[in-house]
Write an enzyme that holds these catalytic residues in place. Structure first.
Site, PDB file in Angstrom:
ATOM      1  N   ARG A   1      50.539  15.199   5.378  1.00 41.70           N
ATOM      2  CA  ARG A   1      50.926  13.920   4.790  1.00 41.70           C
ATOM      3  C   ARG A   1      51.892  14.067   3.609  1.00 41.70           C
ATOM      4  O   ARG A   1      52.558  13.105   3.248  1.00 41.70           O
ATOM      5  CB  ARG A   1      49.667  13.197   4.319  1.00 41.70           C
ATOM      6  CG  ARG A   1      49.572  11.852   4.983  1.00 41.70           C
ATOM      7  CD  ARG A   1      48.495  11.007   4.463  1.00 41.70           C
ATOM      8  NE  ARG A   1      47.323  11.764   4.052  1.00 41.70           N
ATOM      9  CZ  ARG A   1      46.099  11.270   4.107  1.00 41.70           C
ATOM     10  NH1 ARG A   1      45.906  10.070   4.563  1.00 41.70           N
ATOM     11  NH2 ARG A   1      45.071  11.957   3.691  1.00 41.70           N
TER      12      ARG A   1
ATOM     13  N   LYS B   1      36.428  23.450  15.839  1.00 40.95           N
ATOM     14  CA  LYS B   1      35.106  22.994  15.495  1.00 40.95           C
ATOM     15  C   LYS B   1      35.120  22.457  14.059  1.00 40.95           C
ATOM     16  O   LYS B   1      35.994  22.860  13.288  1.00 40.95           O
ATOM     17  CB  LYS B   1      34.077  24.098  15.670  1.00 40.95           C
ATOM     18  CG  LYS B   1      34.281  25.277  14.703  1.00 40.95           C
ATOM     19  CD  LYS B   1      33.157  26.221  14.772  1.00 40.95           C
ATOM     20  CE  LYS B   1      32.092  25.902  13.780  1.00 40.95           C
ATOM     21  NZ  LYS B   1      32.397  26.292  12.396  1.00 40.95           N
TER      22      LYS B   1
ATOM     23  N   HIS C   1      36.287  30.672  17.519  1.00 41.60           N
ATOM     24  CA  HIS C   1      37.036  31.911  17.295  1.00 41.60           C
ATOM     25  C   HIS C   1      36.205  33.158  17.557  1.00 41.60           C
ATOM     26  O   HIS C   1      36.752  34.243  17.748  1.00 41.60           O
ATOM     27  CB  HIS C   1      37.687  31.936  15.902  1.00 41.60           C
ATOM     28  CG  HIS C   1      36.749  32.208  14.776  1.00 41.60           C
ATOM     29  ND1 HIS C   1      35.944  31.251  14.228  1.00 41.60           N
ATOM     30  CD2 HIS C   1      36.492  33.350  14.092  1.00 41.60           C
ATOM     31  CE1 HIS C   1      35.238  31.784  13.247  1.00 41.60           C
ATOM     32  NE2 HIS C   1      35.548  33.063  13.142  1.00 41.60           N
TER      33      HIS C   1
ATOM     34  N   LYS D   1      36.950  37.519  19.373  1.00 40.38           N
ATOM     35  CA  LYS D   1      36.695  38.811  18.710  1.00 40.38           C
ATOM     36  C   LYS D   1      36.605  39.917  19.755  1.00 40.38           C
ATOM     37  O   LYS D   1      36.071  39.713  20.848  1.00 40.38           O
ATOM     38  CB  LYS D   1      35.402  38.739  17.886  1.00 40.38           C
ATOM     39  CG  LYS D   1      35.556  37.814  16.667  1.00 40.38           C
ATOM     40  CD  LYS D   1      34.373  37.919  15.743  1.00 40.38           C
ATOM     41  CE  LYS D   1      34.415  36.842  14.682  1.00 40.38           C
ATOM     42  NZ  LYS D   1      35.016  37.245  13.422  1.00 40.38           N
TER      43      LYS D   1
ATOM     44  N   GLU E   1      26.789  36.715   6.351  1.00 41.24           N
ATOM     45  CA  GLU E   1      27.988  36.659   5.512  1.00 41.24           C
ATOM     46  C   GLU E   1      27.585  36.857   4.055  1.00 41.24           C
ATOM     47  O   GLU E   1      26.520  36.401   3.648  1.00 41.24           O
ATOM     48  CB  GLU E   1      28.656  35.295   5.628  1.00 41.24           C
ATOM     49  CG  GLU E   1      29.079  34.931   7.024  1.00 41.24           C
ATOM     50  CD  GLU E   1      29.753  33.575   7.045  1.00 41.24           C
ATOM     51  OE1 GLU E   1      30.975  33.541   6.876  1.00 41.24           O
ATOM     52  OE2 GLU E   1      29.066  32.561   7.192  1.00 41.24           O
TER      53      GLU E   1
ATOM     54  N   HIS F   1      29.022  29.476  17.550  1.00 43.67           N
ATOM     55  CA  HIS F   1      29.245  30.929  17.610  1.00 43.67           C
ATOM     56  C   HIS F   1      28.042  31.695  18.189  1.00 43.67           C
ATOM     57  O   HIS F   1      28.191  32.492  19.102  1.00 43.67           O
ATOM     58  CB  HIS F   1      29.544  31.494  16.227  1.00 43.67           C
ATOM     59  CG  HIS F   1      30.707  30.830  15.531  1.00 43.67           C
ATOM     60  ND1 HIS F   1      31.802  30.366  16.194  1.00 43.67           N
ATOM     61  CD2 HIS F   1      30.931  30.570  14.215  1.00 43.67           C
ATOM     62  CE1 HIS F   1      32.664  29.853  15.321  1.00 43.67           C
ATOM     63  NE2 HIS F   1      32.154  29.958  14.116  1.00 43.67           N
TER      64      HIS F   1
END
Ligand code: BG6
Length: 517
Positions: A81, A176, A206, A210, A244, A268
């Site tokens: 934008r 997603k 994604h 991998k 993570e 995932h």
């Protein structure tokens, strides 16, 4: 400059191809890594100034470019934008974002391919000139990547359609989250489906891009060794962990409405589970594989109010440590109270002949002690030990597929400790690191997936029915949690989650694979 660069690339590729050619003569197999040439294409990124574009899409495109996969005449048009922003300023921003990264060779030659177009997709104004710009070159593959909030998927698709941009070889990529439950996912799919056919729609997960995830298919169906044992008679259980170290940081506003189940498990982790559990597809083709994954999703045993308390654990991190430094808790990061889970552990089951009774323990969380994603397949123990107790305990064979970091495969076997001293047994891993074994550059998932969209290969993308089947299962868990009104279990940042998650697996006499390798 650009031509010289491409010439250099072409020569390098030719040298590599000659090496592979001679390898082929020796082995009788054509091992040339063939990246089929692509025609010039357009990639339009809606949300072109956003985080995903800067962190993932543009670096991935730079690599495609360096590999000679963006022929001259290809265009990348970033849309956002931001009025009053020029293509020159955009290139400058991209240069700053990418030159801070490790590998940015070729950036100066890549930047001229980028253009910026200001457009408020929700307003009728501006679409005409945008369409003219895109259609200025003749018919070609046009990829429209919606790296935006799902709220504006519909105006974008509608705008593309009504300006003649959804026809021909156009395709749309949606990121997603595809919805926050079955009903909203179906609404998004219906809305996008009014303007783009299923064949034109690429739903990104994604994780499917991998390397190790794809290698799972190679291991299972390219070797005779595993498939006869790949069932409840020989496999004790499967663990899938995606841990993570990061917290939610600036993503709080999105994450707090989502939580770990919607953000990670519904997509995932379920996709990984499908690839472990699916039947052999008849062919290595997109629909053959997606049909088999769908059957797994449909066979997942429901988890609802009757069993969610036994089969699931929710957690939320409190202040602790991350990467050797003190880290705030989720609520402090968010700046408001919240019952959103940042950790989930689930004991799932695929209720069919192959897998009945085999637990699939799924676990994902933020602010864990290390960044680690892996699939662990633990085989049953030998039925009877012929060895004296002095030989040491017999441990089960384990196949560990490491998605990250250091992608690779480990196969744990019992071995004799060499030398005199009688029969002493030890559990030892055959360890194959992809980086060491293949000595090739690590290819990011987005790089591969973008290449597949351009080529029109949907194999590593989710079909509508898969997404919806995943939600059908996840919705019942979400409803059970909502009805229980229980807050998530606290865990300290830098730990492996709440103690209830340890209890979930230890109740069954098993342990998480945490430090076992
Ligand atoms: C995304 C999630 O899909 O995957 C993030 O929205 C998560 O919350 C990320 O951090 C993890 O991806 P990767 O490739 O870093 O494991």
């Amino acid at each position: 400059m650009h031509c010289l660069y491409l010439l250099r690339k072409t020569v390098n590729c030719a040298v590599q191809n000659v090496m592979w050619y001679f390898f082929g003569i020796v082995t009788g197999v054509d091992m040339t890594p063939h990246s089929a040439p692509v025609e010039p294409f357009d990639l339009v990124i809606f949300g072109g100034t956003g985080d995903l574009a800067m962190r993932k899409l543009l670096p991935a495109l730079l690599h495609r470019f360096n590999d000679g996969q963006m022929p001259p005449g290809s265009r990348v048009i970033a849309v956002a934008r931001d009025h009053g922003f020029s293509s020159a300023q955009y290139r400058e921003r991209v240069q700053q974002a990418l030159s801070g990264k490790g590998d940015h060779a070729g950036l100066a030659d890549f930047l001229p391919l980028l253009d910026f177009h200001a457009l408020d997709v929700t307003s009728a104004e501006g679409w005409q000139s945008f369409a003219q710009e895109v259609l200025r070159v003749g018919e070609r593959v046009r990829v429209f990547y919606l790296a935006t909030s799902p709220d504006i998927f519909v105006p974008i698709c509608e705008g593309l359609h009504s300006h003649g941009l959804a026809a021909g070889q156009s395709r749309v990529v949606i990121e997603k989250p595809i919805g926050r439950d079955l009903a909203s996912a179906a609404r998004i799919n219906d809305a996008v489906g009014r303007f783009f056919s299923e064949q034109q729609t690429y739903r990104i997960d994604h994780y499917l891009g991998k390397e190790t995830v794809q290698n799972l298919t190679a291991l299972r169906f390219g070797n005779a060794l595993f498939e006869p044992l790949w069932n409840a008679a020989h496999i004790d259980h499967v663990q899938i962990t995606v841990a993570e170290t990061v917290g939610v940081e600036s993503r709080g506003p999105y994450y707090d409405k989502s939580g770990a189940l919607r953000d990670m498990v519904q997509n995932h982790l379920l996709q990984l589970l499908c690839l472990v559990a699916m039947e052999p597809p008849a062919a290595f083709s997109a629909d053959a594989i997606r049909d088999e994954k769908l059957k797994v999703l449909r066979a997942l045993k429901p988890i609802d109010a009757s069993n969610a308390a036994q089969l699931t654990v929710r957690g939320q991190y409190r202040a602790g440590a991350a990467n050797g430094q003190s880290a705030p808790g989720y609520v402090e990061e968010l700046g408001q109270p919240s019952d959103t889970e940042t950790f989930v552990a689930i004991k799932a089951e695929v209720a069919n002949w192959r897998w009945a009774g085999v637990p699939f323990y799924l676990r994902t969380g933020k602010r864990m002690p290390e960044r680690l994603s892996e699939i662990v397949v633990t085989f049953r123990s030998v039925p009877h030990s012929i060895f004296e107790p002095s030989a040491g305990p017999l441990q089960s064979n384990k196949l560990v597929l490491r998605l990250q970091p250091d992608e690779g495969v480990k196969f744990w076997l019992m071995n004799k400790v060499p030398g005199p001293g009688g029969m002493r047994l030890r559990h030892v891993a055959m360890d194959m690191s992809f980086a060491e074994t293949f000595n090739v550059r690590h290819v990011d998932a987005y790089e591969r997936l973008l290449g597949d969209v351009v080529r029109g290969n949907p194999m590593l993308f989710m079909r509508r029915d898969e997404v919806e089947a995943g939600w059908r299962w996840a919705d019942q868990i979400l409803a059970a949690w909502a009805n229980s009104h229980e807050a998530p279990n606290p865990y300290t940042a830098g730990s492996w989650g709440p103690s209830a998650a340890v209890a979930l697996i230890e109740r069954d006499g098993r342990t998480w694979n945490d430090d076992a390798g």
